[in-house]
Write an enzyme that holds these catalytic residues in place. Sequence first.
Site, PDB file in Angstrom:
ATOM      1  N   GLU A 161       0.773  -1.237   0.000  1.00 44.38           N
ATOM      2  CA  GLU A 161       0.000   0.000   0.000  1.00 44.38           C
ATOM      3  C   GLU A 161       0.811   1.298   0.000  1.00 44.38           C
ATOM      4  O   GLU A 161       0.760   2.090   0.955  1.00 44.38           O
ATOM      5  CB  GLU A 161      -0.969   0.005   1.182  1.00 44.38           C
ATOM      6  CG  GLU A 161      -2.035  -1.078   1.080  1.00 44.38           C
ATOM      7  CD  GLU A 161      -3.136  -0.952   2.125  1.00 44.38           C
ATOM      8  OE1 GLU A 161      -2.970  -0.169   3.086  1.00 44.38           O
ATOM      9  OE2 GLU A 161      -4.161  -1.635   1.984  1.00 44.38           O
ATOM     10  N   GLU A 273      -5.593  -7.622  -0.527  1.00 46.43           N
ATOM     11  CA  GLU A 273      -6.287  -7.413   0.739  1.00 46.43           C
ATOM     12  C   GLU A 273      -7.751  -7.096   0.465  1.00 46.43           C
ATOM     13  O   GLU A 273      -8.064  -6.278  -0.402  1.00 46.43           O
ATOM     14  CB  GLU A 273      -5.679  -6.259   1.546  1.00 46.43           C
ATOM     15  CG  GLU A 273      -4.343  -6.552   2.186  1.00 46.43           C
ATOM     16  CD  GLU A 273      -3.893  -5.409   3.096  1.00 46.43           C
ATOM     17  OE1 GLU A 273      -4.756  -4.602   3.520  1.00 46.43           O
ATOM     18  OE2 GLU A 273      -2.683  -5.332   3.364  1.00 46.43           O
TER      19      GLU A 273
END
Length: 353
Positions: A161, A273
């Site tokens: 991320e 995710e």
Amino acid sequence: MSDKSSPRRRLAAAVLATILLQAGGASAQGTCLQGINLSGAEFGERGGEVFKAYAYPSEETIAYFAKKGFNTVRLPFLWERLQPELGKPLDEAELQRLKDAVELLRKQHLTIILDPHNYAHYDKVMIGTPPVTDTAFAEFWARLAIEFSNQEDVIFGLMNEPYDIGADAWLKAANAAIRTVRATGANNLILVPGTRFTGAHSWQADAPGGANGTVMLGVRDPRKNYAYEVHQYFDQDSSGMHAECSGNDSALNAVTAMTDWAKKNNTRVFLGEFGVSQDKACVAGLGRVLNHMQANPDVWLGWTYWVAGDWWPETETLNVQPRNGKDRQQMTALENAIKAPPADKAKCKTLVD
């Protein structure tokens, strides 16, 4: 009345329809990678003591998810802990702990995604900002690649991320890391995220540095063995921080848009995710996203659900770590996806020739 219209035949048809609905459709093919994030090694500060500040997954937890049919584990860890000084060798003790975890996963025939869980930062300094230069990031990946080079059950996840970095700047750093990985001779599959937390919902949204969906098409891999990693949550702001799932439809739309983008650009994507609470509506939304990926295995390489791990409390909303021998409700949708017909093994190779 024909036999086709008999009550018995109608009952059998109804039962079959129910089974197909629960399983996500018998014609749906499983994706190559069907996995779980086993979190814990990224916990704590860089100097924290193992088993007090952080921990790798236990053999018991690994065995539980392997028995459930998961074939992949995304394994988060801290860059700073593995490489305490930029440009210097990896810490031997921490590297051994990482290798030991990989071996435990390998014993259960699981594919491992190595995940430096750093958000494109090192000691809170963004990649591209001295001393955390693109070269420093690439050098770290060269060292890590050498340790796991050409192991067909190890995939390289470049970074968890990235945020606060423009897509154009992140692309330069990612390409530098990919070049150094390939320069070591490692042909492992590489997962490449975008910036802005690599959200599927924001993949094509414009922002300073450009949209991920445009800029990240500039990924250059000499071995052409990579896929794009995106994340997607089901709450109101797609953060995964809330128990509600008012973003069910938005999540499905985001994943569907990624499918269209990948097909248009002849590439592959991976959902690294995603997660929901135990609420029935949330679990149903989870199932719809899983079904969509299974219906598009030509572009969806697979998925790893967030989250599980020995240290995650029962109160954590998205957690699927079992407690007292009881499965969490989200496991129903995940197991249904796992039970789909297996993917074509020829399309699931992680190493290029």
